[in-house]
Write an enzyme that holds these catalytic residues in place. Structure first.
Site, short mmCIF file in Angstrom:
data_model
loop_
_atom_site.label_atom_id
_atom_site.label_comp_id
_atom_site.label_asym_id
_atom_site.label_seq_id
_atom_site.Cartn_x
_atom_site.Cartn_y
_atom_site.Cartn_z
N HIS A 115 0.83 -1.22 0.00
CA HIS A 115 0.00 0.00 0.00
C HIS A 115 0.87 1.26 0.00
O HIS A 115 0.53 2.26 0.65
CB HIS A 115 -0.94 0.02 1.20
CG HIS A 115 -1.95 -1.09 1.22
ND1 HIS A 115 -3.22 -0.95 0.70
CD2 HIS A 115 -1.88 -2.37 1.67
CE1 HIS A 115 -3.88 -2.09 0.86
NE2 HIS A 115 -3.09 -2.97 1.44
N ASN A 187 -10.32 -2.80 2.52
CA ASN A 187 -10.01 -2.79 1.09
C ASN A 187 -11.28 -2.53 0.30
O ASN A 187 -12.38 -2.54 0.86
CB ASN A 187 -9.42 -4.14 0.66
CG ASN A 187 -7.95 -4.30 1.03
OD1 ASN A 187 -7.25 -3.32 1.27
ND2 ASN A 187 -7.48 -5.53 1.09
N HIS A 379 -3.83 1.06 11.98
CA HIS A 379 -3.57 -0.24 12.62
C HIS A 379 -4.88 -0.99 12.77
O HIS A 379 -5.82 -0.48 13.40
CB HIS A 379 -2.92 -0.01 13.99
CG HIS A 379 -2.40 -1.27 14.61
ND1 HIS A 379 -2.99 -2.50 14.45
CD2 HIS A 379 -1.33 -1.49 15.40
CE1 HIS A 379 -2.31 -3.41 15.11
NE2 HIS A 379 -1.30 -2.83 15.70
C1 HEM Z 1 -8.08 -8.38 5.04
C2 HEM Z 1 -6.80 -8.28 4.89
C3 HEM Z 1 -6.07 -6.98 4.80
C4 HEM Z 1 -6.53 -5.74 4.51
C5 HEM Z 1 -7.94 -5.31 4.19
C6 HEM Z 1 -5.42 -4.83 4.58
C7 HEM Z 1 -5.49 -3.48 4.35
C8 HEM Z 1 -4.43 -2.62 4.42
C9 HEM Z 1 -4.47 -1.23 4.09
C10 HEM Z 1 -5.70 -0.46 3.65
C11 HEM Z 1 -3.24 -0.72 4.26
C12 HEM Z 1 -2.81 0.70 3.97
C13 HEM Z 1 -2.92 1.53 5.17
C14 HEM Z 1 -2.55 2.94 4.83
O1 HEM Z 1 -3.25 3.56 4.01
O2 HEM Z 1 -1.56 3.44 5.39
C15 HEM Z 1 -2.41 -1.78 4.71
C16 HEM Z 1 -1.09 -1.65 4.99
C17 HEM Z 1 -0.35 -2.67 5.44
N1 HEM Z 1 -0.76 -3.96 5.67
FE1 HEM Z 1 -2.55 -4.73 5.39
N2 HEM Z 1 -4.30 -5.54 4.90
C18 HEM Z 1 -4.67 -6.86 5.06
C19 HEM Z 1 -3.89 -7.89 5.45
C20 HEM Z 1 -2.65 -7.74 5.92
C21 HEM Z 1 -1.89 -8.76 6.54
C22 HEM Z 1 -2.37 -10.18 6.76
C23 HEM Z 1 -0.71 -8.22 6.86
C24 HEM Z 1 0.45 -8.83 7.53
C25 HEM Z 1 0.42 -9.95 8.23
C26 HEM Z 1 -0.72 -6.83 6.44
C27 HEM Z 1 0.32 -5.96 6.55
C28 HEM Z 1 0.30 -4.66 6.15
C29 HEM Z 1 1.45 -3.78 6.23
C30 HEM Z 1 2.83 -4.16 6.68
C31 HEM Z 1 1.02 -2.53 5.79
C32 HEM Z 1 1.84 -1.25 5.71
C33 HEM Z 1 1.48 -0.44 6.92
C34 HEM Z 1 2.30 0.80 7.09
O3 HEM Z 1 3.47 0.80 6.74
O4 HEM Z 1 1.74 1.77 7.63
N3 HEM Z 1 -1.92 -6.57 5.89
N4 HEM Z 1 -3.15 -2.93 4.80
#
Ligand code: HEM
Length: 740
Positions: A115, A187, A379
């Site tokens: 993202h 999402n 978060h």
């Molecule tokens: C339903 C499943 C998931 C959804 C809907 C989702 C959604 C998102 C969204 C919208 C962001 C962007 C946040 C922003 O705008 O700053 C994000 C970032 C991120 N997601 Fe997820 N994610 C999912 C699953 C996961 C899983 C399973 C992991 C790890 C085990 C993960 C790890 C991350 C990481 C590392 C970021 C970057 C966050 C940052 O650097 O601020 N995500 N996710």
């Protein structure tokens, strides 16, 4: 002297870089700092510990008249290093040089692992109160208004990648509630590729560019992605959504959002309910067509970012209704046989209606991208009292992941003190020190229990709005690395999605698979994915196989027989069109009075009119106000427009030569400028509404279209032609024009 007088600035389209037009000459006197543009806002003024603050971040942010060092010392020259004579050498004592270069050298922070490419806006969430029976969360009580910050993103691409790539979009909302922050990190698709967070690095490594050549950027059309999803078939349902039109949204404003997981709500008596969160856009759910997405990626890589900012600037505030599907919190945690802990499954809206609980409105653009959009830290584990996680194994892993990654990305454990991340509720966390500590904590006893600080901070007693860790009974079990048997169904809901689409949407899905697999190198990967498609739908499989020049395999599992869910289709309804853009192609022979009238009518309807002519400047000569030209035949491209109006014929402009503009090679008739012919033929192919008056028909016939085709309104009267187009735009595209 101003390059644009007030009048032309008023007609100007959104996107002016500052609130006042600059002079041509370099200013010689300081002037008072410019106020931000009316559409812009910054984080609300709160202290690092969540107290309402008098510190206005805008005023603090470098608005002064004179240049200083970081220590506030005024400098008289920032263009020349301090040297021993005009020819040097440069002196070590030049602190201004050292500080300026040092800071520049450290301007970059790591982009998000996923993202990375996103854009954001400020807004307000107003609760209807309809969820008050399910949860004690204060921000969901009737008529409570809560400030929010919302960031939309693509998943795979780097920060500088194009907006319109085929991908899932992030939809992350930070609610600054009076009881602390609640983040709904969702999402634009209701399901995910994996059922267990332990596989997140695998799916992301597979989707990211190949590690050897680091290509392709921001794409799933490559071998490693399809290798993974064809081997790991629980990804098939989400993959089908990505291959559908949902993977290429028209606008962030026109996307649904989903919390994906099932969450647990807790009421004031401690009773619990399971829910899935949905965001429903007031503008409807709309997409690009694939060719438009590809063109836009080159012509305007910032297509979605610009669209969001422009819409807000022009007052077309995007809105979404938040809704919940509600399920009883039973020990099985299933609904109508669907496992609510499996994030690869939806509950069709026909089985559990989405009940509206509030409305979100985005009303202001950030005033600084880095400070706000880049530094915001969402978060999935930021809950407030009355909302909690379930045991969905994907959600459970996310609860760990975000803090961890943000520690690296934002460089210190104090990232919750960055202005955009500051809660709007008092923070007494006993967390101390660390890099970039912004708070000046008082007291001597950041520990509990203590007597030296009077025992403070106390833990909240009963009825003091503390977070509720609701007791939740667990079934007796053994410690295992296993998934429940219900997680083994990988195809039935992919089939449900496919059979719920209209024929034109199915065409797009088949075309997307054919394109993506066609870009793969390895035959084995293509064959394996065809097998997965055979298990979803043999017709889809056969169509893709034909495109790949491969035989279609037989299904290896019995085909599921779900009832279609009409709610999954985007076609067949009409929607508001505010904030959309309408091109008005005008030339020397156009009736300028009609152009003015239609331009004003487009703007009055809440859309953005873009007058397109052979050259920049103004169109004039009929005695009326000059008409400002916003796009020329060189700068205009159909992908920027939702509809096109032809103000009469379009004769050849003087620069209609391939040597000056390669687009001028578009085939056409001698009477029509080839760039206009290209614009109209693309708009026609992409099934956009086209209108015109006077001699406009000639342009259509020049590109092989007929004025009587679906989605075309050519009339003598300009206003009536516009009204006809406005009505057509409500259904997003002239769907009947897509080939059967
Ligand atoms: C339903 C499943 C998931 C959804 C809907 C989702 C959604 C998102 C969204 C919208 C962001 C962007 C946040 C922003 O705008 O700053 C994000 C970032 C991120 N997601 Fe997820 N994610 C999912 C699953 C996961 C899983 C399973 C992991 C790890 C085990 C993960 C790890 C991350 C990481 C590392 C970021 C970057 C966050 C940052 O650097 O601020 N995500 N996710």
């Amino acid at each position: 002297m101003s390059t644009q007088d007030d009048n032309t600035r008023r007609d100007a389209i959104p996107g002016a870089p500052a609130s006042e037009a600059p002079s041509v000459e370099e200013p010689t006197e300081p002037r008072l700092p410019l106020v931000p543009k009316p559409d812009q806002s910054g984080p609300d003024p709160y202290s690092p510990t969540g107290m309402a603050s008098r510190d206005d971040h805008g005023a603090a942010a470098q608005q002064g008249e004179h240049l200083t060092t970081a220590q506030g010392v005024r400098v008289s020259d920032t263009d020349h290093s301090l040297k021993a004579g005009p020819r040097g050498p440069v002196l070590l004592q030049d602190h201004h040089l050292r500080e300026k270069i040092m800071h520049f050298d450290h301007e970059r922070i790591p982009e998000r692992v996923v993202h990375a490419r996103g854009s954001a806006a400020h807004g307000t969430f107003r609760s209807y109160g309809s969820a008050a029976a399910l949860t004690c969360a204060a921000f969901l009580q009737k008529d409570v208004e809560t400030p929010v910050f919302v960031r939309f993103s693509t998943v795979l691409g780097s920060r500088g990648s194009a907006d319109t790539v085929r991908d899932t979009r992030g939809f992350a909302v930070k609610f600054y509630t009076e009881e602390g922050d609640f983040d709904l990190v969702g999402n634009n698709m209701p399901v995910f590729f994996i059922q267990d967070a332990i596989k997140f690095p695998d799916i992301i490594h597979a989707g990211k560019p190949h590690p050897d050549r680091e290509i392709p950027q921001a794409q799933s059309a490559h071998d490693t992605f399809w290798d993974f999803v064809s081997l790991h078939t629980e990804a098939q349902h989400h993959t089908m959504w990505n291959m559908s039109d949902r993977g290429i949204p028209r606008s962030f404003r026109m996307m649904e959002g989903f919390g994906v997981h099932t969450f647990r709500l807790i009421d004031s008596e401690g009773a619990t309910t399971l829910v899935k969160f949905h965001w429903k856009p007031r503008a409807g759910v709309h997409s690009l067509v694939w060719e438009e997405a590809q063109l836009a990626a080159g012509v305007d890589p910032d297509f979605h970012r610009r669209d969001l900012a422009d819409a807000i600037e022009s007052g077309a505030y995007p809105e979404w209704e938040l809704g919940v599907q509600v399920f009883p919190d039973t020990p099985e945690q299933t609904f109508e046989g669907i496992d609510l802990l499996d994030p690869t499954k939806i509950v069709p809206e026909e089985l559990a209606a989405v009940q509206p609980i509030g409305i979100l409105r985005l009303e202001a653009n950030p005033s600084n991208f880095f400070a706000e959009t880049e530094q915001v830290a969402f978060h999935a584990g930021h809950f407030v009292r009355g909302i909690d996680a379930t045991d969905d194994p994907l959600l459970q892993g996310r609860l760990f992941s975000y803090l961890d990654t943000q520690l690296t990305r934002l460089g210190s454990p104090n990232f919750s003190q960055i202005p955009i991340n500051r809660p709007h509720a008092p923070v007494n966390d006993m967390l101390r020190d660390g890099f970039h500590q912004d708070a000046v904590h008082q007291g001597v006893a950041p520990y509990r229990p203590n007597s030296l600080d009077g025992g403070c901070p106390f833990v909240a007693g009963e009825d003091m709005s503390a977070f509720i860790d609701v007791p939740h009974e667990l079934a007796a079990s053994a410690k295992v690395r296993e998934a429940p048997a219900s997680f083994d169904d990988h195809f039935s809901q992919a089939r449900l999605f496919w059979i719920s689409l209209s024929p034109v949407e199915q065409d797009h899905v088949a075309q997307a698979y054919t394109f993506e697999l066609g870009k793969c190198y390895e035959q084995a990967v293509k064959e394996r994915q065809l097998q997965a498609l055979a298990n979803i739908d043999p017709v889809l499989c056969a169509r893709v196989a034909t495109g790949l020049g491969l035989p279609a395999p037989e299904p290896t599992v019995p085909l599921a027989d779900p009832d279609p869910s009409p709610a999954l289709s985007q076609v067949g309804r009409t929607w508001p069109v505010t904030g959309r853009s309408v091109g008005i192609v005008a030339g020397p022979g156009s009736d300028l009075a009609a152009v003015r009238d239609v331009r004003d009518a487009v703007a009055a309807a809440g859309l953005v009119p873009l007058v397109i002519a052979a050259t920049g400047g103004t169109l004039e000569g009929d005695g009326g106000d000059p008409v400002t030209v916003q796009r020329t035949f060189v700068t205009a491209r159909s992908v920027e427009l939702d509809a096109v109006l032809l103000a009469g014929a379009s004769s050849m402009a003087p620069d209609a030569e391939v040597a000056q503009d390669t687009k001028a090679a578009a085939p056409t008739s001698p009477d029509v400028d080839p760039r206009v012919a290209l614009l109209i033929s693309e708009a026609y192919r992409h099934c956009k509404a086209i209108g015109g008056w006077a001699d406009a028909s000639g342009v259509l016939t020049a590109v092989g279209a007929s004025p009587s085709d679906a989605g075309i309104v050519i009339l003598d009267n300009a206003s009536e032609a516009w009204t006809g187009v406005l009505e057509l735009m409500g259904s997003h595209r002239a769907w009947d024009r897509f080939p059967a």
